[in-house]
Design a protein around this motif. Structure first.
Motif, mmCIF file in Angstrom:
data_model
loop_
_atom_site.group_PDB
_atom_site.id
_atom_site.type_symbol
_atom_site.label_atom_id
_atom_site.label_comp_id
_atom_site.label_asym_id
_atom_site.label_seq_id
_atom_site.Cartn_x
_atom_site.Cartn_y
_atom_site.Cartn_z
ATOM 1 N N GLN A 171 0.850 -1.192 0.000
ATOM 2 C CA GLN A 171 0.000 0.000 0.000
ATOM 3 C C GLN A 171 0.884 1.240 0.000
ATOM 4 O O GLN A 171 1.541 1.535 0.996
ATOM 5 C CB GLN A 171 -0.906 0.006 1.233
ATOM 6 C CG GLN A 171 -1.800 1.234 1.359
ATOM 7 C CD GLN A 171 -2.783 1.360 0.213
ATOM 8 O OE1 GLN A 171 -3.592 0.463 -0.012
ATOM 9 N NE2 GLN A 171 -2.722 2.455 -0.530
ATOM 10 N N GLY A 174 0.980 3.746 2.994
ATOM 11 C CA GLY A 174 0.112 3.091 3.965
ATOM 12 C C GLY A 174 0.593 3.248 5.395
ATOM 13 O O GLY A 174 1.351 4.158 5.741
ATOM 14 N N LYS A 182 6.564 2.576 4.864
ATOM 15 C CA LYS A 182 5.114 2.648 5.016
ATOM 16 C C LYS A 182 4.456 1.647 4.064
ATOM 17 O O LYS A 182 4.947 1.421 2.965
ATOM 18 C CB LYS A 182 4.599 4.058 4.700
ATOM 19 C CG LYS A 182 5.006 5.119 5.704
ATOM 20 C CD LYS A 182 4.400 6.474 5.322
ATOM 21 C CE LYS A 182 4.771 7.523 6.349
ATOM 22 N NZ LYS A 182 4.186 8.857 6.001
ATOM 23 N N GLY A 183 3.346 1.096 4.526
ATOM 24 C CA GLY A 183 2.565 0.211 3.665
ATOM 25 C C GLY A 183 3.082 -1.202 3.550
ATOM 26 O O GLY A 183 2.681 -1.937 2.637
ATOM 27 N N TYR A 188 -0.557 -5.108 7.648
ATOM 28 C CA TYR A 188 -1.916 -5.500 7.264
ATOM 29 C C TYR A 188 -2.191 -6.978 7.533
ATOM 30 O O TYR A 188 -3.350 -7.357 7.726
ATOM 31 C CB TYR A 188 -2.137 -5.198 5.770
ATOM 32 C CG TYR A 188 -1.974 -3.725 5.460
ATOM 33 C CD1 TYR A 188 -3.055 -2.867 5.490
ATOM 34 C CD2 TYR A 188 -0.704 -3.193 5.184
ATOM 35 C CE1 TYR A 188 -2.899 -1.509 5.238
ATOM 36 C CE2 TYR A 188 -0.544 -1.845 4.935
ATOM 37 C CZ TYR A 188 -1.643 -1.003 4.962
ATOM 38 O OH TYR A 188 -1.476 0.341 4.738
#
Length: 308
Positions: A171, A174, A182-183, A188
């Protein structure tokens, strides 16, 4: 005389240790606090004491010879058997020449691997991976770790760091990750991420114990079903990337959440069917298997580093 090895699974909270016979039977096991907050020297003492306890137990057997010490620990492990980097749960651990230090203290050969690599080795030897020589292993826990098994051996990469599956970015821009990016997938697909998603849905009790989430889904709670499906889709997205990259014969999913079995893996498989290209995960279906050794996997896999 039968060979045996000491297997050590070094975590941020506890050290699990066992005396493992050459046929995979655990003759003795124990657990002790890691005491990482007391500093590196205390941690090294705790590891050596756990190993020594197993070695002492071997004296109860007239036909057992301890041939070495195998260790698995969180973080990236260099090819020289040192800690390349470590989590905040193990302060000052980076750079520690752990293999050499244990050989000096215990006067036996030692081997050191990343904790997910020893999980995969344990499952290949005595668990869900029996009969497999090529597969990927993914561990869903506080973060997301990985291991690549090829021709019955761990693929370690240029620096020994291969298998950092959790840090593929899924992402753009994210959630911030502990790695500084990030992401990342682990933001997740980890159990930590699942708890965050459950809290955002206003279900703190399920976040405290994700087993309650799955229990609620089983009795038909729609919110629980949606949360599990969304979490399974995040897992499937990262697995699909790995499937397209490696075209593996099988994937083993470890970590405590894998104990949910098909309640988790059924929706994961469903999403993988949607996301993968023809031929990668179908006809016949790609085996996606839960690990079965539980807390014993690290001990067994670490011992197997010696019992080759």
């Amino acid at each position: 005389m039968l060979q045996a090895a000491v297997g050590l699974d070094i975590g941020g909270t506890n050290i699990k240790a066992g005396l493992v016979r050459e046929d995979g039977v655990i003759l003795y096991d124990m657990m002790a606090p890691t005491n990482a907050e007391k500093g590196k020297d205390q941690l090294l003492d705790s590891i050596a004491e756990a190993a020594a306890s197993c070695m002492e137990q071997a004296r109860n057997y007239t036909n057992i010879e301890v041939t070495g010490i195998g260790m698995g620990t969180a973080g990236f492990i260099t090819l020289a058997g040192a800690i390349g980097s470590a989590t905040a749960n193990l302060p000052d651990w980076k750079g520690t020449p752990l293999r050499a230090e244990m050989e000096r203290r215990l006067h036996l050969p030692a081997q050191l691997e990343n904790d997910v690599n020893v999980l995969a080795i344990g499952e290949m030897w005595q668990g869900a991976g029996r009969g497999l020589t090529d597969f990927l292993c993914v561990s869903l826990g506080t973060g997301v770790g990985g291991s690549i098994i090829t021709n019955g051996h761990t693929y370690r990469g240029r620096s020994g760091y291969a298998g950092a599956f959790g840090h593929q970015i899924i992402q753009l821009g994210g959630h911030p990750c502990t790695c500084g990016s990030k992401g990342c997938w682990e933001q997740y697909a980890s159990v930590t991420a699942l708890k965050r998603q459950v809290l955002a849905a206003g279900q703190p009790a399920w976040a405290d114990d994700p087993r309650q989430l799955f229990a609620q889904a089983e009795v038909g709670n729609e919110t629980a079903k949606i949360l599990i499906n969304d979490y399974a889709e995040f897992i499937a997205i990262g697995l699909t990337n790995l499937i397209h990259l490696y075209n593996p014969p099988a994937i083993i999913i470890g970590g405590a959440i894998s104990e949910q079995g098909d309640a988790l893996l059924r929706p994961v498989r469903k999403h993988i069917e949607r996301y993968t290209m023809d031929g990668f995960a179908d006809h016949p279906p790609l085996p996606i298997l839960p690990a079965i050794l539980g807390n014993r996997a690290g001990i067994i896999g670490a011992a197997k580093l010696i019992l080759t």
